[in-house]
Design an enzyme around this catalytic site. Structure first.
Site, PDB file in Angstrom:
ATOM      1  N   ASN A 165      22.056  -2.528  -4.393  1.00 21.83           N
ATOM      2  CA  ASN A 165      20.569  -2.243  -4.535  1.00 21.83           C
ATOM      3  C   ASN A 165      19.986  -3.366  -4.191  1.00 21.83           C
ATOM      4  OD1 ASN A 165      20.204  -3.894  -7.205  1.00 21.83           O
ATOM      5  ND2 ASN A 165      21.537  -2.433  -7.730  1.00 21.83           N
ATOM      6  N   ARG A 166      18.697  -3.361  -4.122  1.00 21.89           N
ATOM      7  CA  ARG A 166      17.687  -4.248  -3.663  1.00 21.89           C
ATOM      8  C   ARG A 166      17.186  -5.672  -4.636  1.00 21.89           C
ATOM      9  NH1 ARG A 166      12.501  -1.773  -1.807  1.00 21.89           N
ATOM     10  NH2 ARG A 166      12.178  -3.927  -1.049  1.00 21.89           N
TER      11      ARG A 166
END
Length: 404
Positions: A214-215
């Protein structure tokens, strides 16, 4: 609040090629909230002008012990009395010798001799000068007198060869000073507490070169770990891979996958007083990761990847709670309060930190955040948009107020 906030710091700069690095250290002190004043030796002023330090600190710089700018005060004594902490950086062999023998023949050394504040010395000189028995005797005398001395770094010297005597980087000096202050300060809100923080986005391997993640940058978790340390806690940071510098003074454990994170958190949980689960944990993992890179095949039309749910770490920990205070995080893009309240109850958390990552300045990778703090049977509290350092302090203060 930083342990440096509003602290009166006097930086004594002596003359060496490393004198310019004092500029960067002073800037870091000020960023931490300290009020900084400078005293310089005449030799230091040959390397960096007093105007540079005066402009940076917005405070008068002491170079001349006979100045009469304020006839009501003896300049070096006034500065000595104002000082709460003194750092001599860079400390040449000359000024170390003067300090060891009590010699005071300029504004810098008279200020050093006049102050009763704790003193910290950061040597920087040629490696042969540092190794000289006279210098080593003088350093031993400083230590015997209760002065803290940082060992110089080994690296390229001004003379063009590698040796021990290089001034450590300003961030290293600040870290050393911060840890020393924390160890000496008992009246801190988390003194004696063991805090476990998780950070970063976990990685679930597909093959040796690809993964699901994920970011998350890890910035929020790292800010919480640093803030907890500055509040006096014994901090362990469990982190997925990030590009961030490890916070000073914390125990650091690197993990990759959600499974590794779960195993590591469980191993530390019994000895934890406060758990802040800031890591962005992957909800799914490949059912089977392969040990060779997956190659596209001629005529291949797409690829199906079978996924399985990862362990819900917070839900697993809920039945194991005894004395622990557990804080979870929820990054949402819609129905923030409804989703957050559901998670707070389902995972039996003591506090949930929820944020709407679709808002400007609140999403992943930024330096700011805005959160809503939820606790059982209490009205949610939403912060302003603040730096992640300020948000971290807010989270920890709220946890302390609720019994962490």
């Amino acid at each position: 609040m930083s342990i440096w906030q509003n602290r009166h710091v006097t930086v004594v700069v002596s003359g060496g090629i490393a004198s310019y690095k004092a500029i960067y250290l002073i800037r870091q002190f000020m960023q931490q909230g300290a009020i900084v004043r400078v005293a310089m030796t005449p030799h230091a002023a040959a390397f960096v002008t007093p105007l540079t330090f005066q402009t940076l600190t917005q405070q008068p710089v002491i170079c001349d012990e006979f100045t009469m700018q304020d006839p009501q005060h003896v300049v070096h004594v006034e500065l000595a009395d104002w000082t709460e902490l003194m750092v001599v950086v860079p400390a040449t062999a000359n000024i170390i010798a003067k300090m060891a023998t009590g010699l005071a023949d300029d504004a810098a050394t008279t200020t050093i001799l006049a102050t009763t504040a704790p003193k910290y010395v950061v040597p920087a000189m040629n490696s042969h000068m540092y190794a000289n028995p006279a210098t080593q005797r003088n350093i031993a005398q400083l230590i015997a007198d209760g002065i803290q001395v940082l060992t110089p770094a080994t690296g390229m010297l001004a003379e063009g060869y590698v040796g021990k005597g290089r001034l450590p980087e300003p961030s290293t000096i600040l870290s050393w000073l911060t840890q020393t202050l924390l160890s000496q300060t008992k009246a801190l809100p988390l003194h004696g507490k063991r805090v476990l923080v998780t950070a970063g986005g976990t990685r679930e391997m597909i093959d040796p070169v690809r993964y699901i993640s994920n970011r998350s940058s890890g910035k929020m978790g790292y800010a919480v770990a640093q803030a907890a340390r500055e509040m006096g806690a014994d901090v362990t940071l469990i982190s997925a891979p990030t590009a961030l510098t490890k916070p000073a003074g914390v125990h650091y454990v690197e993990i990759n996958s959600a499974e590794e994170l779960a195993t590591t958190v469980k191993a530390h949980f019994d000895a934890t007083d406060l758990l802040v689960m800031a890591a962005a944990v992957s909800d799914f993992r490949p059912v089977q990761a392969v040990d060779q890179k997956i190659k596209k095949q001629p005529g291949q039309n797409g690829m199906t990847l079978e996924l399985a749910e990862t362990e819900d770490i917070l839900k697993t920990l809920a039945p194991l709670k005894q004395h622990q205070f557990v804080v979870g995080f929820a990054a949402e893009t819609q129905n923030l309060l409804a989703n957050a309240e559901k998670k707070l109850a389902a995972k039996k958390l003591d506090m949930l930190v929820a944020n709407d990552v679709s808002k400007p300045g609140v999403g992943f990778n930024g330096d700011t955040n805005q959160v809503t703090l939820l606790t059982p049977n209490s009205t949610p509290v939403t912060t302003n948009l603040l730096s992640k350092q300020a948000i971290a302090q807010t989270i920890l203060k709220a946890a302390i107020e609720r019994g962490a």
